[in-house]
Design a protein around this motif. Sequence first.
Motif, PDB file in Angstrom:
ATOM      1  N   GLY A  79      -8.429 -39.987   1.669  1.00 38.43           N
ATOM      2  CA  GLY A  79      -8.168 -41.180   0.734  1.00 38.43           C
ATOM      3  C   GLY A  79      -6.714 -40.839  -0.493  1.00 38.43           C
TER       4      GLY A  79
ATOM      5  N   ARG B 156      -4.222 -40.960  -3.210  1.00 38.63           N
ATOM      6  CA  ARG B 156      -3.558 -39.752  -4.187  1.00 38.63           C
ATOM      7  C   ARG B 156      -1.973 -40.574  -5.014  1.00 38.63           C
TER       8      ARG B 156
ATOM      9  N   TYR C 250      -6.339 -43.396 -16.637  1.00 40.35           N
ATOM     10  CA  TYR C 250      -6.460 -44.132 -15.569  1.00 40.35           C
ATOM     11  C   TYR C 250      -7.280 -45.642 -15.646  1.00 40.35           C
TER      12      TYR C 250
ATOM     13  N   GLU D 123      -7.666 -48.693 -13.503  1.00 41.20           N
ATOM     14  CA  GLU D 123      -9.616 -48.402 -12.808  1.00 41.20           C
ATOM     15  C   GLU D 123      -9.972 -47.742 -15.089  1.00 41.20           C
TER      16      GLU D 123
ATOM     17  N   ARG E 279     -11.331 -41.555 -14.598  1.00 42.99           N
ATOM     18  CA  ARG E 279     -11.387 -41.006 -13.510  1.00 42.99           C
ATOM     19  C   ARG E 279     -12.285 -40.229 -13.284  1.00 42.99           C
ATOM     20  N   ASN E 280     -12.850 -40.834 -11.714  1.00 38.70           N
ATOM     21  CA  ASN E 280     -13.407 -40.042 -10.831  1.00 38.70           C
ATOM     22  C   ASN E 280     -13.736 -38.753 -10.263  1.00 38.70           C
TER      23      ASN E 280
ATOM     24  N   CYS F 292     -13.631 -37.639  -7.203  1.00 43.56           N
ATOM     25  CA  CYS F 292     -13.049 -38.354  -6.402  1.00 43.56           C
ATOM     26  C   CYS F 292     -11.557 -39.148  -6.747  1.00 43.56           C
TER      27      CYS F 292
ATOM     28  N   GLN G 198      -8.377 -40.572  -8.251  1.00 41.02           N
ATOM     29  CA  GLN G 198      -8.137 -41.813  -7.312  1.00 41.02           C
ATOM     30  C   GLN G 198      -6.338 -41.432  -7.133  1.00 41.02           C
ATOM     31  N   TYR G 199      -5.926 -40.346  -7.909  1.00 40.37           N
ATOM     32  CA  TYR G 199      -4.738 -40.247  -8.326  1.00 40.37           C
ATOM     33  C   TYR G 199      -4.617 -39.002  -8.076  1.00 40.37           C
TER      34      TYR G 199
END
Length: 486
Positions: free
Chosen positions: A253, A255, A443, A448, A452-453, A456, A458-459
């Motif tokens: 994934g 980042r 985020y 997004e 923030r997830n 997981c 995203q960055y």
Amino acid sequence: MRFLSGTPLDDDKLREECGVFGVIGVTDAASFVALGLHALQHRGQEAGGIMTHCPTSGFQSAHRFGLVRDTFTKAGVMDTLPGPIGIGHVRYSTAGSKGATQIRDVQPFFGEFAMGGAAIAHNGNVTNAESIRRELIERGSIFQSSSDSECIIHLMARSFQKTIPERMKDALRRVEGAFSIVAMTRTKLIGVRDPLGVRPLVLGRLGDGWVLSSETCALDIIGADFLREVEPGEMVVIGPDGLESHRPFETRGARFCVFEHVYFSRPDSIIGGRSVYETRRAIGVELAREAAVEADLVCPVPDSGTPAAIGYSQESGIPYAMGIIRNQYMGRTFIEPTEQIRNMGVRLKLNVNRALIRGKRIILVDDSVVRGTTSMKIKDMILDAGAAEVHFRIASPPTAWPCFYGVDTPEREKLLASRMTEDEMRDHIGVDSLRFISLDGLYRAVGEAGGRNNACPQYCDACFSGEYPVAPQDMLDKGFKPRAVV
């Protein structure tokens, strides 16, 4: 005559990593590379290098300290760099001998292999470089620089693959960390990003030629068309037969470094299909929603705080004003750096618009707080000018953790947010209020919508969260304790 090393704000800002640029299929590659590096100068102002290849004279290179405009515009230098293919690099020292860079540390690096020569320019940081270096030295490798990037050349030299792109794949499978690389052979231009895509790299066209660059703003300066981003984990190889795309790494994934949105990239660049300027304006909008305060003026700390200050003003309805004026010609001081001159610090670069500030409640919008020393000096300047109140609004979450992926970050104990709460930082700096945008708010500003997830992310946001997407192995071996490695 002696000079101060850098501008007065350098010690309290995160230094951009590096910038890389390459071009193939043009009549005078060096000129295009120099222009591209000039557009990427914000990513590294310590030194730069250019390498080209010409069928008649072979590989040629020039490595210089200082700004591109001062070192690569002289006919005497550029005339030594002929050919239709070239790459370049601008740098700060993020690994190796920080503050004491030797000319041998300046990229691009070159290696001569059985199938011909190759040069590489690397943006990022190899987090297991020290262990690789020890292994290579024990096996007979002789290093010429203190840079982690040289490990890649030595790993390529020890590969048994038959082509340089295949040797590069071999080498990069051994390294950990963050890398965006532009490389060249006699006939090919190569671009590659690490599997997480932490550092940026974009692809463009210039007539019949091709361009690789850290940012789209460098494509604009030479009139190239932006095609797409080189994808995380992708290697592009461009030669006489066109472009080939390879996937040499295990899929992971992405980042991407979120601080590129906040500070590192130029506001006229495009990241992930979004204008960096618009993202920073959106950060200001989120900040106004999260941290409203009654005031008379919203003023940016120039220049990096300007888009966020505009967004804060638009959302809050509080007028925007240039309460601080930047000296556009400030570079290195031209006089003896006595203690008195050093104490002038920020005043050499920034000056308060006193007539505007006097008697007003001021919201100052800045991109980050690192050590806090510059924030204190700016606050003093604003109060000395007669401001009634000073409120800091910061367009990033608290920077509490060091970056090991190519950013020159102070040790953790020197980061103000690593040892103080937001309220303690407010009291330490001495302002009426201090608020940072939340990580969720950041985020949302970068697109997004759900924030923030946490399961997981995203960055890459390790400098804010302490959660490192790649184990910083060399630092772990020295006893560094992250919040998490994810």
